[in-house]
Design a protein around this motif. Structure first.
Motif, mmCIF file in Angstrom:
data_model
loop_
_atom_site.group_PDB
_atom_site.id
_atom_site.type_symbol
_atom_site.label_atom_id
_atom_site.label_comp_id
_atom_site.label_asym_id
_atom_site.label_seq_id
_atom_site.Cartn_x
_atom_site.Cartn_y
_atom_site.Cartn_z
ATOM 1 N N TYR A 194 0.844 -1.192 0.000
ATOM 2 C CA TYR A 194 0.000 0.000 0.000
ATOM 3 C C TYR A 194 0.878 1.241 0.000
ATOM 4 C CZ TYR A 194 -3.561 -3.323 1.554
ATOM 5 O OH TYR A 194 -4.416 -4.397 1.648
ATOM 6 N N ARG A 195 0.452 2.239 -0.743
ATOM 7 C CA ARG A 195 1.165 3.504 -0.738
ATOM 8 C C ARG A 195 0.846 4.235 0.561
ATOM 9 N NH1 ARG A 195 0.147 6.248 -6.125
ATOM 10 N NH2 ARG A 195 -1.914 6.562 -5.221
ATOM 11 N N THR A 196 1.875 4.606 1.305
ATOM 12 C CA THR A 196 1.641 5.209 2.619
ATOM 13 C C THR A 196 0.993 6.583 2.519
ATOM 14 O OG1 THR A 196 3.917 6.052 2.616
ATOM 15 C CG2 THR A 196 3.520 3.960 3.749
ATOM 16 N N ALA A 197 1.137 7.265 1.405
ATOM 17 C CA ALA A 197 0.575 8.610 1.280
ATOM 18 C C ALA A 197 -0.942 8.602 1.374
ATOM 19 C CB ALA A 197 1.017 9.245 -0.041
ATOM 20 N N ASP A 198 -1.580 7.579 0.760
ATOM 21 C CA ASP A 198 -3.045 7.571 0.729
ATOM 22 C C ASP A 198 -3.654 6.191 0.907
ATOM 23 O OD1 ASP A 198 -2.240 6.462 -1.635
ATOM 24 O OD2 ASP A 198 -3.158 7.972 -2.930
ATOM 25 N N GLY A 199 -2.822 5.153 1.156
ATOM 26 C CA GLY A 199 -3.355 3.820 1.366
ATOM 27 C C GLY A 199 -3.767 3.106 0.097
ATOM 28 N N ASP A 200 -3.365 3.601 -1.055
ATOM 29 C CA ASP A 200 -3.745 2.975 -2.323
ATOM 30 C C ASP A 200 -3.002 1.645 -2.491
ATOM 31 O OD1 ASP A 200 -5.155 3.035 -4.838
ATOM 32 O OD2 ASP A 200 -3.212 3.366 -5.800
ATOM 33 N N ASP A 246 9.704 -1.660 -3.175
ATOM 34 C CA ASP A 246 8.496 -0.891 -3.408
ATOM 35 C C ASP A 246 7.887 -1.133 -4.783
ATOM 36 O OD1 ASP A 246 10.708 0.294 -4.552
ATOM 37 O OD2 ASP A 246 9.933 2.327 -4.341
ATOM 38 N N LEU A 247 8.641 -1.732 -5.716
ATOM 39 C CA LEU A 247 8.116 -2.028 -7.045
ATOM 40 C C LEU A 247 7.556 -3.437 -7.170
ATOM 41 C CD1 LEU A 247 10.921 -0.371 -9.208
ATOM 42 C CD2 LEU A 247 8.777 0.614 -8.410
ATOM 43 N N GLY A 248 7.712 -4.262 -6.145
ATOM 44 C CA GLY A 248 7.217 -5.634 -6.190
ATOM 45 C C GLY A 248 8.347 -6.630 -6.034
ATOM 46 N N ARG A 249 8.165 -7.811 -6.597
ATOM 47 C CA ARG A 249 9.191 -8.849 -6.520
ATOM 48 C C ARG A 249 10.405 -8.441 -7.333
ATOM 49 N NH1 ARG A 249 9.863 -14.326 -5.370
ATOM 50 N NH2 ARG A 249 11.342 -15.387 -6.730
ATOM 51 N N ILE A 250 11.566 -8.623 -6.746
ATOM 52 C CA ILE A 250 12.816 -8.255 -7.405
ATOM 53 C C ILE A 250 13.204 -9.370 -8.380
ATOM 54 C CG2 ILE A 250 15.247 -7.702 -7.073
ATOM 55 C CD1 ILE A 250 14.521 -6.666 -4.298
ATOM 56 N N THR A 251 13.237 -9.055 -9.667
ATOM 57 C CA THR A 251 13.620 -9.996 -10.724
ATOM 58 C C THR A 251 14.582 -9.276 -11.674
ATOM 59 O OG1 THR A 251 11.688 -9.378 -12.036
ATOM 60 C CG2 THR A 251 11.450 -11.280 -10.587
ATOM 61 N N PRO A 252 15.369 -10.039 -12.451
ATOM 62 C CA PRO A 252 16.351 -9.381 -13.341
ATOM 63 C C PRO A 252 15.719 -8.427 -14.350
ATOM 64 C CG PRO A 252 16.828 -11.720 -13.104
ATOM 65 C CD PRO A 252 15.511 -11.500 -12.458
ATOM 66 N N SER A 253 14.605 -8.806 -14.936
ATOM 67 C CA SER A 253 13.981 -7.942 -15.958
ATOM 68 C C SER A 253 12.517 -7.738 -15.598
ATOM 69 C CB SER A 253 14.106 -8.587 -17.343
ATOM 70 O OG SER A 253 13.517 -9.875 -17.347
ATOM 71 N N ARG A 254 12.238 -6.648 -15.008
ATOM 72 C CA ARG A 254 10.870 -6.335 -14.618
ATOM 73 C C ARG A 254 10.508 -4.929 -15.082
ATOM 74 N NH1 ARG A 254 11.293 -5.191 -8.055
ATOM 75 N NH2 ARG A 254 12.802 -3.490 -8.200
ATOM 76 N N THR A 255 9.238 -4.709 -15.231
ATOM 77 C CA THR A 255 8.743 -3.401 -15.660
ATOM 78 C C THR A 255 8.452 -2.569 -14.426
ATOM 79 O OG1 THR A 255 7.755 -4.386 -17.613
ATOM 80 C CG2 THR A 255 6.976 -2.199 -16.977
ATOM 81 N N PRO A 256 9.107 -1.428 -14.278
ATOM 82 C CA PRO A 256 8.844 -0.606 -13.080
ATOM 83 C C PRO A 256 7.381 -0.158 -13.029
ATOM 84 C CG PRO A 256 10.844 0.116 -14.197
ATOM 85 C CD PRO A 256 10.162 -0.847 -15.119
ATOM 86 N N LEU A 257 6.882 -0.029 -11.833
ATOM 87 C CA LEU A 257 5.512 0.438 -11.624
ATOM 88 C C LEU A 257 5.516 1.922 -11.308
ATOM 89 C CD1 LEU A 257 4.228 -2.413 -9.281
ATOM 90 C CD2 LEU A 257 3.990 -2.266 -11.749
ATOM 91 N N GLY A 258 4.433 2.605 -11.687
ATOM 92 C CA GLY A 258 4.269 4.002 -11.300
ATOM 93 C C GLY A 258 3.563 4.078 -9.958
ATOM 94 N N ASN A 259 4.326 4.043 -8.892
ATOM 95 C CA ASN A 259 3.722 4.004 -7.560
ATOM 96 C C ASN A 259 3.522 5.382 -6.959
ATOM 97 O OD1 ASN A 259 3.383 1.245 -7.313
ATOM 98 N ND2 ASN A 259 5.500 0.926 -6.636
ATOM 99 N N GLU A 260 3.863 6.440 -7.710
ATOM 100 C CA GLU A 260 3.628 7.775 -7.197
ATOM 101 C C GLU A 260 2.138 8.099 -7.277
ATOM 102 O OE1 GLU A 260 5.789 7.022 -9.490
ATOM 103 O OE2 GLU A 260 7.691 7.188 -8.414
ATOM 104 N N ARG A 261 1.741 9.120 -6.577
ATOM 105 C CA ARG A 261 0.346 9.545 -6.612
ATOM 106 C C ARG A 261 0.039 10.155 -7.980
ATOM 107 N NH1 ARG A 261 -1.453 12.527 -1.144
ATOM 108 N NH2 ARG A 261 -3.460 12.005 -2.059
ATOM 109 N N HIS A 262 -1.226 10.161 -8.351
ATOM 110 C CA HIS A 262 -1.646 10.678 -9.643
ATOM 111 C C HIS A 262 -1.251 12.142 -9.788
ATOM 112 C CE1 HIS A 262 -4.157 7.170 -10.702
ATOM 113 N NE2 HIS A 262 -4.319 7.078 -9.395
#
Length: 277
Positions: A194-200, A246-262
């Protein structure tokens, strides 16, 4: 020859015909309205007697409704009490005392605020910069503002209450990332971030089939969390440890997530459900 008038019977004027009498009021007299019938005079008191109890009931109910609005139960049974206003944004030190979460000043020991939920007990608390995170025995995670004035968000963990009642909340709350912007909630079946800023909710990682996460068997290295996921005696130990950040499971080739607020600069912030590994 003089002729004298002879007196005789005089003609009698004809009597007036009978008709409605008309009385003309003086010019200076005010006009008078016709008197209401007796039935109307009796109907007015009856109408007033019927309306008076309803009007009194409305007048008496108004303060009661206002009072009920102020004393209605708070959402999730929250009860916040600020004992002393914090002079800065840090939540101070956190502790649990019985069924209450308290934030206190480490220098003076004075309680700044206390937070309780009706009929519930906190299992774990976790400070995160300007956040005061708590896990409750019904599987609810809460984030309290540093001044104890509001609870920023509530998040429920599906099906976690029975397991928490048996095992407690040790290791369930874990911070991810160098900026502590993500909260990982670890239960045997899944990790939810969950994002600590807003619980998303940002991502979910289920445990492998036949395996289970062990919340209290984890080590944090930098921004990563190494977590035990035992699967059986036949599996090598290296396969029973996973790393997440914070992006999920650590793997060699993964697609970063946009975890910032909108924001206009980051319009795409989709959630991800990771496949078991």
């Amino acid at each position: 020859m003089v002729v004298l008038p002879v007196e005789g019977p005089q003609p009698v004027p004809a009597a007036p015909r009978p008709g409605p009498a008309v009385t003309k009021a003086p010019a200076h007299a005010p006009a008078t309205l016709p008197a209401p019938p007796p039935s109307a005079l009796h109907a007015r008191p009856r109408t007033l007697r019927r309306l008076l109890p309803a009007a009194l009931a409305v007048l008496l109910a108004a303060p009661l409704l206002a009072t009920a609005h102020h004393v209605r139960p708070a959402p999730y049974g929250d009860h916040l009490a600020a004992s002393a206003r914090a002079e800065h944004t840090a939540p101070g030190r956190l502790r649990t005392r019985g069924a209450v979460v308290e934030a206190y000043d480490p220098a003076t020991g004075r309680v700044r605020w206390s937070y309780a939920r009706e009929g519930r007990r906190p299992l774990a608390v976790l400070p995160a910069r300007v956040h005061a995170l708590a896990l409750w025995d019904d599987g609810l995670v809460t984030d309290t503002a540093p001044d104890g004035d509001t609870v920023r968000w509530h998040r429920a963990l599906p099906g976690a209450a029975p397991w928490l009642a048996a095992h407690g909340g040790g290791g369930v709350l874990r911070l991810l990332g160098r900026g502590e912007r993500m909260l990982a909630v670890v239960t045997p079946g899944r990790i939810a971030a969950y994002r600590t800023a807003d619980g998303d909710l940002r991502w979910v990682l289920p445990a492998r089939r036949g395996c289970a996460f062990v919340p209290d068997r984890a080590v944090r290295r930098g921004g990563a969390l190494l977590l035990a996921q035992p699967c059986g005696a036949t599996e090598p130990w290296t396969a029973q440890i996973i790393g997440v950040d914070d992006l999920g499971r650590i793997t060699p080739s993964r697609t970063p997530l946009g975890n910032e607020r909108h924001s206009p600069e980051r319009p795409h912030t989709g959630k991800v459900v990771a496949r078991p590994r």
